[in-house]
Scaffold this active site. Structure first.
Site, PDB file in Angstrom:
ATOM      1  CB  SER A 193      44.485 -83.924  82.563  1.00  0.00           C
ATOM      2  OG  SER A 193      45.324 -84.478  81.583  1.00  0.00           O
ATOM      3  CE1 TYR A 231      42.564 -88.788  84.380  1.00  0.00           C
ATOM      4  CE2 TYR A 231      43.824 -88.056  82.467  1.00  0.00           C
ATOM      5  CZ  TYR A 231      43.538 -87.964  83.820  1.00  0.00           C
ATOM      6  OH  TYR A 231      44.204 -87.060  84.602  1.00  0.00           O
ATOM      7  CE  LYS A 266      41.209 -85.841  85.934  1.00  0.00           C
ATOM      8  NZ  LYS A 266      41.174 -85.491  87.351  1.00  0.00           N
TER       9      LYS A 266
END
Ligand SMILES: NC(=O)c1ccc[n+]([C@@H]2O[C@H](COP(=O)([O-])OP(=O)(O)OC[C@H]3O[C@@H](n4cnc5c(N)ncnc54)[C@H](O)[C@@H]3O)[C@@H](O)[C@H]2O)c1
Length: 339
Positions: free
Chosen positions: A126, A150, A154
């Site tokens: 992302s 988050y 990643k």
């Protein structure tokens, strides 16, 4: 040719569109999903759309034996790894869960691949790995400094892939850093079906337009942007899906692993999105302005030129296409995949 692909999270929003693109390109996707954020109806619809019996396994990527069994039983030669948790806000209150599913889950999957001898993987990363932009547009060599759990998970998986590939000569990976996927397949049979209150802009706007929610909350109109609202790089999910086919082809041809942005390179503000969606839908989109959200930044958009050079791919669908297809999906399925 790499042909049989294990698609983790294949029942989800991007995964289902990627399965469609893979089938159109002659691949055989095998879906592994625990349906924690998706609905098995998506797979039924995919099968109907493609006139093909796509195998699907209900299970968790953290179950290494199950992943290995799926890879072995279906003689998979590659993996596209979508499965994971993806809500930035939720990751701040459920950090342990995010590390467990995203990082431990990826480790488990890589272990299964090693056990079975599968050595090609595409990973859904992302743009959040870049953190606050120091320069725009964002290029792949921009410093990596995620600002939430988050994004950290990643980045941790990106590093895991790099370290494992360095220690296992045969493993090749493609890391795809997505910007903001929106829209739906033009058939309106598959699309984004968020559970609860949508945490992304487009599904929220669509639910307001269809009358499921009263008004949109716009977080901040005092950013240093032309209209004061945040600017992002939105990409049609079908363009994104096509990029996965190109990435798989590249992984087959190339001796090298790669990391690439997938965006359009264009930035649209929240108010641009509201206006475009109102025009595509013919509905008014009431909204209220509130304070900025902690952690949000003013402007984020990609430099997509490396994707074109490396993969021979670039996004072809415009904002109008994104809004039209998202609206068509929303009106055909006002409650998503629920009956
Ligand atoms: N949608 C976005 O805005 C966006 C942006 C950048 C990156 N990504 C990444 O792309 C991937 C796909 O995103 P999406 O929007 O399709 O999300 P999604 O939630 O629709 O799809 C993820 C799928 O993974 C499944 N899943 C979750 N945990 C699992 C587990 N432990 N085992 C097996 N299956 C599991 C879910 O049920 C779901 O079907 C994610 O990794 C996400 O982080 C998404």
């Amino acid at each position: 040719m790499l042909r049989t692909v294990l698609v983790t999270g294949g029942a989800g929003y991007i995964g289902s569109h990627a399965c469609l693109a893979l089938i159109k390109a002659g691949y055989d996707p095998i879906i592994l999903d625990n349906f924690s954020n998706s609905n098995a109806v998506a797979i039924q619809r995919l099968r109907a759309l493609c006139q093909k019996d796509i195998p699907a396994i209900e299970g968790d990527i953290r179950d290494t034996n199950l992943c290995a069994k799926a890879l072995r039983d279906y003689e998979c030669d590659s993996v596209i790894h979508f499965a994971g948790l993806k809500a930035v806000g939720e990751s701040q209150t459920k950090a342990l869960e995010y590390y467990d599913v995203n990082l431990v889950g990826s480790h488990s999957l890589l272990r299964a691949m090693q056990d079975v001898g599968v050595n090609r993987i595409i990973f859904s990363s992302s743009a959040t790995v870049y953190g606050v932009p120091k320069a725009l547009p964002l290029k792949e060599n921009h410093p990596l400094a995620p600002t939430n759990p988050y994004g950290q998970t990643k980045l941790a998986v990106e590093r895991l892939l790099s370290d494992v590939a360095a220690s296992e000569a045969n493993l090749k990976y493609g890391i795809l850093r997505y910007f903001n996927p929106v829209g739906a397949d033009s058939s309106s049979r598959i699309g984004e079906d968020p559970r609860g209150v949508p945490s992304n802009l487009m599904p929220f706007i669509a639910q307001v337009a269809v009358g499921r929610r009263e008004a949109l909350m716009v977080f901040g109109n005092d950013y240093d942007t032309p209209d004061g609202t945040g600017v992002r790089d939105y990409i049609h999910v079908s363009d994104l899906a096509d990029a996965h086919v190109k990435a798989l082809e590249k992984l087959e041809d190339s001796a090298e692993s790669f990391i690439v942005n997938l965006g359009t390179g264009k930035g649209y503000s929240v108010l641009d999105m509201i206006e475009a969606f109102a025009s595509a839908s013919g509905q008014s989109i009431p909204y209220n302005i509130s304070n900025r959200r902690v952690g949000d930044v003013a402007v984020v958009y990609s430099d997509p030129s490396y994707a074109e050079k490396l993969l021979g791919w670039k996004a072809v669908r415009e904002l109008d296409d994104m809004c039209r297809d998202h609206w068509a999906w929303q009106t055909a399925n006002p409650r998503g995949y629920e009956k």
